[in-house]
Design a protein around this motif. Structure first.
Motif, PDB file in Angstrom:
ATOM      1  N   ALA A 160       5.542  15.676  33.195  1.00 19.09           N
ATOM      2  CA  ALA A 160       5.502  15.359  34.737  1.00 19.09           C
ATOM      3  C   ALA A 160       5.769  16.398  35.512  1.00 19.09           C
ATOM      4  N   GLN A 202       0.375   4.154  35.431  1.00 21.81           N
ATOM      5  CA  GLN A 202       0.100   4.367  36.791  1.00 21.81           C
ATOM      6  C   GLN A 202       0.933   3.519  37.783  1.00 21.81           C
ATOM      7  N   LEU A 222       4.627   3.231  37.482  1.00 23.13           N
ATOM      8  CA  LEU A 222       5.186   4.400  38.134  1.00 23.13           C
ATOM      9  C   LEU A 222       5.295   4.199  39.551  1.00 23.13           C
ATOM     10  N   VAL A 281       8.915   5.237  41.805  1.00 21.98           N
ATOM     11  CA  VAL A 281       9.466   6.501  41.692  1.00 21.98           C
ATOM     12  C   VAL A 281       9.997   6.887  42.953  1.00 21.98           C
ATOM     13  N   ILE A 298      -0.097   9.230  42.624  1.00 25.24           N
ATOM     14  CA  ILE A 298       0.289   9.563  41.305  1.00 25.24           C
ATOM     15  C   ILE A 298      -1.133   9.854  40.471  1.00 25.24           C
ATOM     16  N   CYS A 344       5.439   2.990  29.040  1.00 24.89           N
ATOM     17  CA  CYS A 344       5.701   3.126  30.179  1.00 24.89           C
ATOM     18  C   CYS A 344       6.925   3.472  30.539  1.00 24.89           C
ATOM     19  N   LEU A 357       8.351   7.435  33.189  1.00 26.25           N
ATOM     20  CA  LEU A 357       9.289   7.207  34.379  1.00 26.25           C
ATOM     21  C   LEU A 357      10.364   8.132  34.391  1.00 26.25           C
ATOM     22  N   ALA A 399       9.325  11.626  34.988  1.00 28.79           N
ATOM     23  CA  ALA A 399       8.963  11.600  36.346  1.00 28.79           C
ATOM     24  C   ALA A 399      10.385  11.990  37.088  1.00 28.79           C
TER      25      ALA A 399
END
Lengths: 790, 265
Positions: free
Chosen positions: A212, A232, A235, A254, A263, A284, A288, A291
């Motif tokens: 990320a 996606q 996020l 996020v 994103i 998933c 996260l 990020a």
């Protein structure tokens, strides 16, 4: 002729043709194909999430200050940080409660990523800093057995609020068709048996990672994930409702102001992705975490998980108490089952792929302290639930399995006679898939010469010979009711007349790029070599990738439509009077007067009147729209019938002294409806065979029952099948009846092949020894146990 | 990969101690100077020497001048600046002539030279670094994969070293000073027939393990130009493929063998 459900086509230049150059071949062979693990960015940090040292424990307090101060550490993220203040709900198979939070406070299995994550200059610094984190634990009791968990008085932490270990989302599921008690009464015979599937693991080859990096309020992220779209959405924190109910409760974004279109998810080549694990919560969660760490550190972060081969386990683990009622002629009148396990999927194959009119199934899904489970290129449990009763009926009556299979063929409890009259007739379908599949397989393996009554053929080498069969309906997903929004764009490039397929697609290894380009080339009339897709980047068009199964079936429908729309636009450009002074590229002609082949537009009545795509693009290009067509999947509510059949014929030798089962020949017969890329289909047949036989013969996750830790979590102790593990030859047969629901009547095959290996082997072992092994994997000790030798 | 230095001597790990004994410099292809840092000083220990020979031929009415240029790498002693033709010679010289300069000697001991796919590299490697790590992260040969994450179980990090296939994750980088190596990238660059036959026969699915298989197959064909099916199965049995492509390797290897026997490249 009535219209078939989806697109038909009379002639193909490329679809179904062998010998085309594989689009992704050269870079994969040369080793230059880029996988997520291969991404290195300037200044990139390495991050890891802490893994629980207990099978079940809760963090009472945690001090990360020393780790935060450790030289080289750039960011530490904790379970109680405000960025992670929300929980997520991921209902699925046996593991939903384990991953409600990216950094859970509670460890629900040994090795569970939880608690905190650290980003530092390199992996060693991360490891050293992790040792400095001080945690006070509350150690909790753990349970590894599904059936025991359902009956336990001790309620595990995650389910304390509902006072039972049986999962709240699906919990106890009952499936019913017809009247099972009446069916049992009609039976001449009733047999009860137990069928056990032990836990295996996915074992995707590329260890997990995610990179990320923030650029302003834009997030670029590379995911090792077959389903970048859910990552996606997760996020972005978007609410996404889907029928099976995952993503029902969602996270905050996020960045509160970050929309999905800021994103950018890049999906490179994927080292062995086989479906389900992709939408597992870990897939998933770690984007996260990466990020957030990247945001805190203001540097690129690569989040890695080295032991990820064992992070996702197969969802087939279960114990089934089954009862089958049947008449003396082999007709099955009723099937009943009580199942404790990790998924609710068990009865699907019986319903979709047989004419058994009565069944009743109770599936109990308790919570245990094991890692997350999902489906991957198999469905052994469902196929076992279908084939073992058939095999037992055949064994009890001294009939070949082939005859029992044909006698009970049907769909949703309806006989083939009813299906022929009420389903196939409306599309003009006349072929009998199971009959064709069984006839082809019998001939290839020499069934009529080799089949014998159980235990009656001892070979000169002292082993016993056996032959077996397992079958299933095709894996079928209705392309237009699929829950992920999918769309694709086909564009003729103005600069050179080449054709670009624009869509993000995550490579699952089944040559999707090649098959897509074959379809587009045929539909548009382009040369195959002129069509390209570079599917890694986020172009906001998605090819089907919601779950992994049946990818080409689903994508094919809107690929055909996008290419046809592009062709329509191309012919309009050729005939519209839009040039200077109303000039036309093909003066005086209409689209109906023209045809397209080999990237050349020509007049049907005068083929010498022609222009290449390049010439069309260059002619008065300032005055024309570009030749672009797009299409998306959509709902139509059509009822789907699973009419294609696929089977595996297995020949074995059993050493009754050692319990060893030697595979002498495997014949896979797959009705795929319409084959797009023959080499790819055969590759899936080979691949499914090796993975399926490995699953059913070798692969079993073993635990230390005192600690709850897996004791074979490496590829030395957990053995996949390799080159020499199948001794005999394999034969792959492709049948095309066109009765699938993808474009041209296509359907999937690779998961079926893998799923059929267990029960075809079991059927063959029974034929060899007269003893039945219904405990998988069929390791030598289980064979010896069935033989009464241990 | 960049590293931050821990400057507090009281709070230092073993790894950092080892690392901080000298600054790790990433690999450099010969042509640019390799800099060794020790005792707080930076020293160039390689330099490229260009030798130009000019030959002038005179014939009636014409004069032809021909120029031939050769480049060579010289290894330079960081203490006395004496030049040597090889790293080994420099190391031997240092041991005999400067035995008391232990810190520099330690640093020199960590310097290795590799020839990978025909390209020369001078690298400083840590004692615990594997060949897999160095070839991937310092030389950029990403065809060496890490499927089993360092257990030596899968063959995806196979590299040919002096004609033999070895597992990069099981080999310490410093043990291979002076070695000649081949990776899948190099085979593709040389247009080795295995690359084309693997593509032709669709001998891959996800492709993660494919370079390891190809490199192993190349080593097999070097040792046995006409392998039987059993030879191929046996020699490739150490490579794992989760996608299950195994049977598709046989025609790819056999066809490459035929091309090579017919004199093809």
């Amino acid at each position: 002729m009535p219209e078939q459900p989806y697109h038909t086509r009379e002639e193909f230049n490329y679809v179904g043709k062998a010998g085309l150059k594989r689009k992704d071949g050269l870079e994969k062979a040369a080793g230059t194909a880029l996988f997520t693990r291969d991404v290195y960015l300037p200044g990139m940090l390495i991050a890891k999430t802490f893994e629980s040292p207990y099978a079940h424990a809760k963090i009472v307090s945690m001090d990360t200050s020393k780790a935060e101060a450790y030289p080289g550490v750039h960011a530490v993220l904790r379970y109680d940080d405000p960025e992670l203040a929300y929980e997520f709900e991921y209902p699925s198979w046996g593991w939903s409660a384990q991953y409600q939070h990216p950094l859970n406070q509670i460890a629900h299995w040994a090795g569970c990523p939880m608690g905190f994550a650290i980003a530092a200059v390199d992996e060693q610094t991360v490891d050293e800093a992790m040792k400095l984190v001080e945690i006070e634990w509350e150690i909790l009791p753990f349970e590894l057995d599904y059936e025991q968990s359902a009956k336990d008085d001790v309620i595990l932490e995650a389910h304390r609020d509902i006072d039972t270990n049986i999962r709240s989302a699906e919990g106890v599921i009952e499936h019913e068709l017809g009247d099972v008690e009446k069916g049992m009464q009609e039976a001449d015979n009733i047999v009860k048996f137990t069928y056990i599937d032990e836990e295996d693991t996915w074992g995707g080859v590329e260890a997990l990672s995610c990179i990320a990096v923030w650029r302003g309020d834009h997030l670029d992220i590379w995911v090792h994930n077959q389903t970048p779209n859910p990552a996606q959405m997760r996020l972005a924190g978007y609410h996404q409702w889907v029928p099976v109910g995952y993503f029902v409760r969602v996270a905050p974004p996020v960045n509160q102001y970050t929309l999905a279109n800021k994103i950018h998810v890049h999906s490179l080549y994927q080292g062995a992705q086989f479906g389900g694990p992709n939408w597992n919560t870990w897939y998933c969660n770690y984007p996260l975490t990466a990020a957030w760490l990247a945001k805190r550190a203001q540097k690129p972060v690569k989040h890695i998980l080295d032991r990820s081969h064992f992070e996702n386990r197969g969802y087939d683990e279960a114990v089934h108490y089954m009862e089958v009622g049947f008449k003396n002629d082999g007709t099955i009148t009723a099937l009943k089952s009580l199942d404790y396990g990790s998924t609710i999927d068990f009865p699907f194959k019986v319903g979709k792929g047989t004419g058994v009119p009565n069944y009743y199934d109770t599936v109990i899904v308790p919570y245990v302290n094991k890692g997350p489970k999902s489906c991957y290129r198999h469905g052994m449990k469902e196929c076992g639930g279908l084939n073992l009763p058939y095999s037992i009926v055949a064994g009890e009556l001294g009939m070949p399995m082939t005859e029992v299979a044909l006698k009970n063929d049907g769909c949703y409890g309806n006989s083939m006679e009813w299906i022929n009259e009420n389903v196939k007739a409306q599309y003009g379908w006349t072929r009998d898939s199971l009959k064709e599949v069984i006839e082809a397989g019998k001939e290839a393996i020499g069934w009529d010469e080799k089949w014998h009554l159980p235990g009656e053929k001892k070979l000169d080498n002292g082993r016993y010979h056996g032959i077996g069969l397992a079958f299933s309906h095709n894996w079928e997903v209705d392309p237009n009711t699929y829950f992920q929004p999918n769309q694709a764009c086909v564009a003729i490039q103005r600069t050179e007349g080449s054709v670009k397929l624009i869509a993000r697609h995550s490579d699952g290894g089944w040559t999707g790029e090649t098959s897509y380009c074959q379809i587009v080339a045929d539909e548009l009339g382009a040369k195959y070599d002129d069509v390209e897709i570079r599917p890694f980047d986020d172009v906001k068009f998605e090819l089907k990738q919601g779950m992994g199964s049946c990818g080409l079936i689903c994508s094919s429908v809107f690929l055909v439509e996008a290419a046809r729309n592009c062709k329509k636009k191309l012919l309009e450009i050729c005939t519209e009077p839009t040039g200077p002074g109303g000039r036309q590229i093909f003066p005086g002609l209409t689209p109906d007067d023209l045809e397209v082949k080999d990237s050349v537009v020509f007049e049907k009545a005068n083929p010498d009147n022609k222009k290449t795509f390049y010439e069309v693009c260059q002619a008065d290009w300032q005055f024309h729209d570009p030749a672009i067509g797009w299409a998306a999947n959509r709902r139509h509510g059509m009822e789907i019938w699973n009419l294609l059949r696929q089977a595996t014929f297995m020949e074995v030798e059993v050493d009754t002294e050692t319990g060893e089962v030697i595979i002498k020949k495997v014949v896979n017969v797959n009705d795929v409806g319409k084959c797009v890329t023959p080499e790819s289909v055969k590759g899936q047949q080979y691949g499914g065979s090796y993975m399926g036989i490995g699953n059913s013969r070798n692969e079993e996750v073993l635990y230390d029952t005192q600690t709850g830790f897996q004791i074979n979590d490496n590829l030395i102790d957990y053995k996949w099948f390799s080159f020499n593990d199948i001794e005999g030859p394999m034969e792959q047969i492709i049948i095309e009846t066109g009765m699938g629901y993808g474009a041209y009547g296509m359907s999937g095959c690779s998961e079926v092949v893998g799923a059929l290996m267990a029960t075809s082997t079991s059927d063959a072992i029974f034929n060899a020894t007269g003893k039945r092994v219904t405990h998988f994997p069929t390791t030598p000790d289980r064979v010896l146990k069935a033989l009464g030798k241990i | 990969m960049p590293h931050e230095r821990n400057k507090d001597p009281k709070n230092i790990s073993r790894r950092q101690f080892l690392r901080d004994a000298g600054i790790v410099v990433g690999g450099t292809a010969v042509g640019s100077a390799f800099i060794l840092t020790a005792c707080g000083e930076e020293k160039e220990i390689t330099k490229t020497v260009t030798k130009t020979d000019t030959v002038t031929t005179t014939a009636p009415g014409t004069t032809v001048t021909q120029t031939a240029t050769e480049t060579a790498t010289k290894y330079v002693c960081p203490v006395c600046n004496e030049e040597f033709d090889s790293l080994d010679e420099l190391k031997n010289h240092f041991e005999s002539e400067h035995p008391d300069d232990k810190e520099i000697k330690d640093e020199l001991d960590r310097v290795v030279t590799y020839t990978v796919n025909g390209h020369q590299y001078v690298l400083q490697v840590d004692p615990q670094e594997t060949l897999h790590d160095v070839l991937r992260e310092k030389c950029g040969y990403l065809s060496l994969k890490d499927m089993c994450t360092g257990w030596g179980a899968c063959g995806s990090c196979t590299v040919i070293v002096e004609g033999k296939p070895i597992l990069g994750c099981m080999a310490l980088a410093r043990e291979f000073d002076g070695a000649n190596m081949e990776t899948s990238e190099g085979l593709a660059q040389k247009k080795h027939p295995l690359i084309d036959t693997y593509v032709k026969h669709y001998t891959m699915q996800c492709g993660y393990c494919t370079p390891g298989f190809i490199v192993t197959s190349k080593a097999l064909l070097d040792m046995n130009p006409n392998p039987t099916v059993e030879d191929i199965r046996d020699k490739l049995a150490g490579n794992l493929c989760r996608c299950g492509t195994y049977p598709q390797h046989i025609p790819a290897v056999q066809e490459a063998a035929e091309i090579l026997q017919q004199g093809g490249e």
